[in-house]
Scaffold this motif. Structure first.
Motif, PDB file in Angstrom:
ATOM      1  N   GLN A 400       0.832  -1.186   0.000  1.00  0.00           N
ATOM      2  CA  GLN A 400       0.000   0.000   0.000  1.00  0.00           C
ATOM      3  C   GLN A 400       0.874   1.247   0.000  1.00  0.00           C
ATOM      4  OE1 GLN A 400      -3.337  -0.266  -0.238  1.00  0.00           O
ATOM      5  NE2 GLN A 400      -3.087  -2.500  -0.244  1.00  0.00           N
ATOM      6  N   GLY A 401       0.373   2.293  -0.654  1.00  0.00           N
ATOM      7  CA  GLY A 401       1.063   3.574  -0.616  1.00  0.00           C
ATOM      8  C   GLY A 401       1.009   4.174   0.768  1.00  0.00           C
ATOM      9  N   THR A 402       1.982   4.998   1.068  1.00  0.00           N
ATOM     10  CA  THR A 402       2.028   5.637   2.393  1.00  0.00           C
ATOM     11  C   THR A 402       1.696   7.104   2.273  1.00  0.00           C
ATOM     12  OG1 THR A 402       4.377   6.095   2.155  1.00  0.00           O
ATOM     13  CG2 THR A 402       3.775   4.003   3.156  1.00  0.00           C
ATOM     14  N   ALA A 403       1.202   7.655   3.358  1.00  0.00           N
ATOM     15  CA  ALA A 403       0.800   9.060   3.377  1.00  0.00           C
ATOM     16  C   ALA A 403       1.917   9.968   3.854  1.00  0.00           C
ATOM     17  CB  ALA A 403      -0.418   9.234   4.274  1.00  0.00           C
ATOM     18  N   HIS A 404       3.067   9.380   4.183  1.00  0.00           N
ATOM     19  CA  HIS A 404       4.162  10.187   4.708  1.00  0.00           C
ATOM     20  C   HIS A 404       4.668  11.166   3.655  1.00  0.00           C
ATOM     21  CE1 HIS A 404       3.880   7.732   8.095  1.00  0.00           C
ATOM     22  NE2 HIS A 404       4.800   6.804   7.797  1.00  0.00           N
ATOM     23  N   HIS A 411      12.809   7.056  -3.041  1.00  0.00           N
ATOM     24  CA  HIS A 411      11.482   6.505  -3.292  1.00  0.00           C
ATOM     25  C   HIS A 411      10.658   7.460  -4.143  1.00  0.00           C
ATOM     26  CE1 HIS A 411      11.992   4.013   0.652  1.00  0.00           C
ATOM     27  NE2 HIS A 411      12.769   3.607  -0.332  1.00  0.00           N
ATOM     28  N   GLU A 412      10.814   8.727  -3.912  1.00  0.00           N
ATOM     29  CA  GLU A 412      10.093   9.695  -4.750  1.00  0.00           C
ATOM     30  C   GLU A 412      10.579   9.629  -6.190  1.00  0.00           C
ATOM     31  OE1 GLU A 412       8.301  14.166  -4.532  1.00  0.00           O
ATOM     32  OE2 GLU A 412       9.845  13.583  -3.097  1.00  0.00           O
ATOM     33  N   ALA A 413      11.884   9.448  -6.365  1.00  0.00           N
ATOM     34  CA  ALA A 413      12.422   9.314  -7.716  1.00  0.00           C
ATOM     35  C   ALA A 413      11.866   8.068  -8.403  1.00  0.00           C
ATOM     36  CB  ALA A 413      13.945   9.263  -7.664  1.00  0.00           C
ATOM     37  N   LEU A 414      11.736   6.981  -7.675  1.00  0.00           N
ATOM     38  CA  LEU A 414      11.154   5.765  -8.235  1.00  0.00           C
ATOM     39  C   LEU A 414       9.710   5.989  -8.660  1.00  0.00           C
ATOM     40  CD1 LEU A 414      12.547   3.157  -5.682  1.00  0.00           C
ATOM     41  CD2 LEU A 414      12.978   3.106  -8.150  1.00  0.00           C
ATOM     42  N   LEU A 463      12.961  -5.526  11.212  1.00  0.00           N
ATOM     43  CA  LEU A 463      13.179  -4.335  12.035  1.00  0.00           C
ATOM     44  C   LEU A 463      11.857  -3.578  12.163  1.00  0.00           C
ATOM     45  CD1 LEU A 463      16.564  -3.132  10.461  1.00  0.00           C
ATOM     46  CD2 LEU A 463      16.243  -4.519  12.536  1.00  0.00           C
ATOM     47  N   PRO A 464      11.149  -3.687  13.290  1.00  0.00           N
ATOM     48  CA  PRO A 464       9.840  -3.037  13.448  1.00  0.00           C
ATOM     49  C   PRO A 464       9.894  -1.535  13.188  1.00  0.00           C
ATOM     50  CG  PRO A 464      10.236  -4.580  15.238  1.00  0.00           C
ATOM     51  CD  PRO A 464      11.518  -4.481  14.494  1.00  0.00           C
ATOM     52  N   GLU A 465      10.978  -0.882  13.582  1.00  0.00           N
ATOM     53  CA  GLU A 465      11.060   0.559  13.399  1.00  0.00           C
ATOM     54  C   GLU A 465      11.185   0.971  11.926  1.00  0.00           C
ATOM     55  OE1 GLU A 465      15.324  -0.876  14.071  1.00  0.00           O
ATOM     56  OE2 GLU A 465      13.277  -1.377  14.715  1.00  0.00           O
ATOM     57  N   LYS A 466      11.415  -0.023  11.048  1.00  0.00           N
ATOM     58  CA  LYS A 466      11.569   0.269   9.620  1.00  0.00           C
ATOM     59  C   LYS A 466      10.351  -0.181   8.806  1.00  0.00           C
ATOM     60  CE  LYS A 466      15.801   1.969   9.560  1.00  0.00           C
ATOM     61  NZ  LYS A 466      16.101   3.316   9.017  1.00  0.00           N
ATOM     62  N   THR A 467       9.279  -0.539   9.490  1.00  0.00           N
ATOM     63  CA  THR A 467       8.105  -1.062   8.786  1.00  0.00           C
ATOM     64  C   THR A 467       7.566  -0.067   7.760  1.00  0.00           C
ATOM     65  OG1 THR A 467       7.499  -2.442  10.678  1.00  0.00           O
ATOM     66  CG2 THR A 467       5.762  -1.946   9.063  1.00  0.00           C
ATOM     67  N   SER A 468       7.399   1.180   8.187  1.00  0.00           N
ATOM     68  CA  SER A 468       6.859   2.194   7.280  1.00  0.00           C
ATOM     69  C   SER A 468       7.801   2.452   6.112  1.00  0.00           C
ATOM     70  CB  SER A 468       6.602   3.500   8.049  1.00  0.00           C
ATOM     71  OG  SER A 468       6.119   4.495   7.170  1.00  0.00           O
ATOM     72  N   TYR A 469       9.095   2.518   6.415  1.00  0.00           N
ATOM     73  CA  TYR A 469      10.101   2.766   5.366  1.00  0.00           C
ATOM     74  C   TYR A 469      10.124   1.609   4.368  1.00  0.00           C
ATOM     75  CZ  TYR A 469      14.721   3.521   3.274  1.00  0.00           C
ATOM     76  OH  TYR A 469      15.759   3.708   2.397  1.00  0.00           O
ATOM     77  N   SER A 471       7.584  -0.462   3.674  1.00  0.00           N
ATOM     78  CA  SER A 471       6.349  -0.408   2.877  1.00  0.00           C
ATOM     79  C   SER A 471       6.450   0.653   1.791  1.00  0.00           C
ATOM     80  CB  SER A 471       5.151  -0.125   3.776  1.00  0.00           C
ATOM     81  OG  SER A 471       4.956  -1.176   4.694  1.00  0.00           O
ATOM     82  N   GLN A 472       6.990   1.812   2.191  1.00  0.00           N
ATOM     83  CA  GLN A 472       7.144   2.900   1.223  1.00  0.00           C
ATOM     84  C   GLN A 472       8.087   2.496   0.093  1.00  0.00           C
ATOM     85  OE1 GLN A 472       9.812   6.542   1.651  1.00  0.00           O
ATOM     86  NE2 GLN A 472       7.893   7.269   2.557  1.00  0.00           N
ATOM     87  N   GLY A 473       9.183   1.830   0.429  1.00  0.00           N
ATOM     88  CA  GLY A 473      10.147   1.419  -0.581  1.00  0.00           C
ATOM     89  C   GLY A 473       9.597   0.366  -1.522  1.00  0.00           C
ATOM     90  N   LEU A 474       8.889  -0.633  -0.971  1.00  0.00           N
ATOM     91  CA  LEU A 474       8.318  -1.680  -1.817  1.00  0.00           C
ATOM     92  C   LEU A 474       7.265  -1.109  -2.761  1.00  0.00           C
ATOM     93  CD1 LEU A 474       7.939  -4.583   0.770  1.00  0.00           C
ATOM     94  CD2 LEU A 474       9.611  -4.430  -1.094  1.00  0.00           C
ATOM     95  N   TYR A 475       6.459  -0.209  -2.227  1.00  0.00           N
ATOM     96  CA  TYR A 475       5.427   0.425  -3.062  1.00  0.00           C
ATOM     97  C   TYR A 475       6.090   1.214  -4.190  1.00  0.00           C
ATOM     98  CZ  TYR A 475       1.083   2.814  -4.300  1.00  0.00           C
ATOM     99  OH  TYR A 475      -0.021   3.280  -4.957  1.00  0.00           O
ATOM    100  N   SER A 476       7.146   1.948  -3.862  1.00  0.00           N
ATOM    101  CA  SER A 476       7.847   2.756  -4.864  1.00  0.00           C
ATOM    102  C   SER A 476       8.507   1.880  -5.920  1.00  0.00           C
ATOM    103  CB  SER A 476       8.890   3.642  -4.172  1.00  0.00           C
ATOM    104  OG  SER A 476       8.288   4.482  -3.219  1.00  0.00           O
TER     105      SER A 476
END
Length: 540
Positions: A400-404, A411-414, A463-469, A471-476
Motif C-alpha cells: 500500500q502507498g504511504t501518506a508520509h 522513493h520519490e524518484a522511483l 526491524l519493526p522501526e523500519k516497517t513504514s520505510y 512499505s514505502q520502498g516496496l510500493y515505490s
C-alpha cells in the motif's frame, strides 16, 4: 519528426535540471498525427529478416504514439506487380494473381507473428490501389508532366530500376543486380524539371530525410543532375494499366509508391484519413530504396500538386556473421523459425538493441542469445522476480502507498521516474532512435537492480522501526516496475503484458496509457509471480 542533438539522459536518482519538481513533472502535451509506414514488400520470394526489421521498427513507433494517446496510423503491405513477381509466378507455373494471393498470406502471417499492429495492410492488386495509381497518373498528365518517348538503356529486374551507362559496373547495377538492355516505347515523367524544387525543399527541410548521411547522399544525387524517368512499360503485362494509353503498364515504382496515399483515401483528398495524416508521414525504408522515396516519390507528388512526405528514414542492412545473406551461401535467416524458437519479444528486442537504427549491423544467434539472456533475463526479468517474489512471500495482501510526506528522495524518484522519463523517450522516438529508447529503460533497470541490493528489504522486514520505510520502498519499487512495463511494452508486448497481469493490471487498451504512469497501484493480492523470460539457447 526532426533530428536534434542527443538528449541528456535522466539517471534514476539525479534528475535533469529541466525538472524543478519531482511531483509536478509534465507529461507530453497533445501532439500532431503520425502516419508511419514500412515499404510495401516485394512478394517475389518469402519474407526475410529485413522485412521483419522494418516492420518491428514501425510497430514500436506506432505503439508509442498510441501510448501517448495521439492520432496514429500504421501502414504495411505488399508490392505485387512488376517483372520479378511475374518471373516468380512463371517459375511456379501459376497465374500471377494466384501467386500473389498466396504470398500475401505469408507476409500477413509474418506481421502477426511479430506482434505488429498495423492499422491497414495494403496490396497493390487491391481495387482501391488501381484507382489511386491511375488517378495520380491522370493528375500528372493533366499538368503536362508526362510525354511519349522511347527508352533504350539498362534495366535491373531485381531492383525494378533503370540505370545509366555510367552507373553500370562490370556489367551489373551499383547494387550488384544483373541488368538487361531494354528498348521499348514508353512514357516519361519530367523528373529533370523538378531538380531545383527538390533541392529547395530539402535545403529548407533538412529533417525530411534521416539519418544525416542519407540526406547528404540524396542531395549529391540530385545535384549531379536529374534525367527524365521512364514510367511505363510495353513489354510487361503484369501491372496497372496506364489509364489513357492502351498497351502501356505503369512502371512498378510509380505504382508502388502511390500505396502511401491510396491507404489514406486518395484521390479523395477530402477524406478524413488523408486530411488528418498526409503529409504527417514517416516512411521507414531500407537504404537501398532511398532514391525512389526521396527523389522520385516527392517529385511525383509535387508535380501532381500534392505535398511531399514529411520524413523518410532509411535504415541499414544486416549481415550474418560478417557475410551478406543470400540463398547461394545458405545463410538466410528465416524470421518465422527465429520467432518460433526464441519468441517474438526476443527478436524484436535484439534487432532494435544490437545496433542504432540507421546503421548496418551483423546478426548471429549467439549474439541474440547472449544479449537477451543478459539484458532481458538477468536484468529486467531478475528485477521483476526479486521485487514481486519478495512481496508475494512476505506481503501476500499486496503493498500500500504511504501518506508520509515528504517521501524518501530515492522513493520519490522511483515513483515519478516514468512521468519524467517519457519526455526523453518521446525525443528518442521522434529521432527514430530506437536503440536510445531501449538504452534509457535498460539503464534505469540496471540502477534499480543495484538499489534493491542497497535497500535490503530482506533485512528491513525484521526491524519493526523500519516497517513504514519498508512499505514505502516496496510500493515505490512496484510503481517503477509497473511504469517500466508500460514503457517497455511497445518493444516487448508479450513479456510486459505478463508483468502487468502479475501486478493486477492489463496491457490491453494501451491507447492513451501514458496517464497510467505515476498513478496509484491497484490493491493486492496479486497473482503468484512467474519468471518473465526463460533462458534462451541457440537454435543450432
Amino acid at each position: 519528426m526532426t533530428e536534434t542533438l542527443p538528449v541528456q539522459k535522466p539517471t534514476l536518482f539525479a534528475l535533469p535540471t529541466s525538472f524543478v519538481s519531482l511531483r509536478n513533472s509534465q507529461l507530453p502535451r497533445h501532439g500532431a498525427p503520425l502516419y508511419v509506414t514500412t515499404p510495401i514488400y516485394y512478394v517475389n520470394d518469402v519474407p526475410h529478416i529485413g522485412h521483419a526489421y522494418t516492420t518491428i521498427a514501425a510497430d514500436v513507433i506506432a505503439r508509442f504514439w498510441r501510448f501517448l494517446g495521439w492520432p496514429t496510423r500504421f501502414l504495411t503491405g505488399v508490392d505485387e506487380h512488376g517483372a520479378k513477381v511475374a518471373h516468380s509466378a512463371k517459375a511456379k507455373n501459376i497465374p500471377p494473381q494466384s501467386y500473389v494471393d498466396e504470398m500475401a498470406k505469408v507476409f500477413k502471417a509474418l506481421v502477426q507473428a511479430l506482434d505488429a499492429t498495423p492499422d491497414d495492410f495494403i496490396r497493390t492488386t487491391d481495387h482501391r490501389h488501381h484507382q489511386a495509381a491511375q488517378a495520380l497518373w491522370k493528375a500528372l498528365e493533366v499538368k503536362g508532366q508526362v510525354y511519349l518517348g522511347t527508352y533504350a538503356g539498362w534495366y535491373a529486374v531485381r531492383d525494378e530500376a533503370f540505370y545509366t551507362d555510367a552507373e553500370i559496373q562490370e556489367g551489373k547495377a551499383p547494387t550488384g543486380a544483373p541488368v538487361e538492355w531494354v528498348e521499348e516505347p514508353c512514357y516519361f515523367f519530367k523528373l529533370s524539371a523538378w531538380q531545383d524544387a527538390l533541392l529547395t525543399h530539402y535545403k529548407n527541410n533538412p529533417e525530411a530525410i534521416g539519418p544525416k548521411e542519407r540526406y547528404n547522399e540524396t542531395l549529391r544525387f540530385i545535384e549531379s543532375g536529374l534525367k527524365d524517368l521512364a514510367i511505363s512499360r510495353t513489354k510487361l503485362s503484369w501491372g496497372i494499366s496506364v489509364p489513357t494509353h492502351v498497351g502501356h503498364v505503369m512502371y512498378v515504382w510509380m505504382d508502388a509508391l502511390t500505396n502511401y496515399i491510396t491507404a489514406l483515401g486518395y484521390p479523395d483528398t477530402e477524406q478524413e484519413y488523408y486530411k488528418k495524416f498526409w503529409p504527417n508521414s514517416v516512411h521507414l525504408v531500407g537504404k537501398d530504396i532511398l532514391r525512389f522515396h526521396t527523389v522520385y516519390w516527392p517529385a511525383f507528388l509535387m508535380a501532381a500538386g500534392l505535398e511531399p512526405p514529411a520524413r523518410v528514414f532509411a535504415h541499414g542492412w544486416w549481415t550474418k556473421e560478417g557475410q551478406k545473406m543470400s540463398k547461394s551461401l545458405g545463410n538466410v535467416l528465416d524470421p518465422f523459425a527465429l520467432i518460433q524458437h526464441y519468441g517474438s519479444d526476443a527478436l524484436r528486442y535484439f534487432l532494435l538493441r544490437e545496433i542504432r537504427f540507421g546503421q548496418d549491423g551483423d546478426i548471429s544467434e549467439q549474439a541474440l542469445v547472449k544479449r537477451c539472456n543478459q539484458e532481458l533475463g538477468n536484468t529486467l526479468g531478475n528485477l521483476a522476480q526479486r521485487i514481486l517474489a519478495f512481496i508475494h512471500q512476505y506481503h501476500p495482501e499486496g503493498v500500500q502507498g504511504t501518506a508520509h510526506t515528504p517521501l524518501d528522495p530515492q522513493h520519490e524518484a522511483l515513483q515519478t521516474w516514468g512521468r519524467r522519463t517519457v519526455v526523453y523517450l518521446k525525443t528518442c522516438i521522434e529521432q527514430e532512435d530506437l536503440y536510445g529508447y531501449i538504452d534509457l529503460l535498460q539503464t534505469a533497470v540496471q540502477q534499480v537492480n543495484g538499489y534493491v541490493t542497497e535497500f535490503e528489504p530482506w533485512k528491513l522486514r525484521s526491524l519493526p522501526e523500519k516497517t513504514s520505510y519498508l512499505s514505502q520502498g516496496l510500493y515505490s519499487l512496484c510503481m517503477f516496475l509497473r511504469d517500466t512495463a508500460l514503457l517497455f511494452s511497445i518493444v516487448l508486448p508479450q513479456a510486459m503484458g505478463k508483468l502487468l497481469k502479475q501486478m493486477g493490471e492489463e496491457i490491453e487498451g494501451a491507447q492513451g496509457s501514458v496517464h497510467r504512469l505515476g498513478a496509484q497501484l491497484l490493491p493486492g493480492p496479486w497473482p503468484k509471480p512467474e519468471p518473465l523470460f526463460t533462458r534462451w539457447e541457440p537454435l543450432v
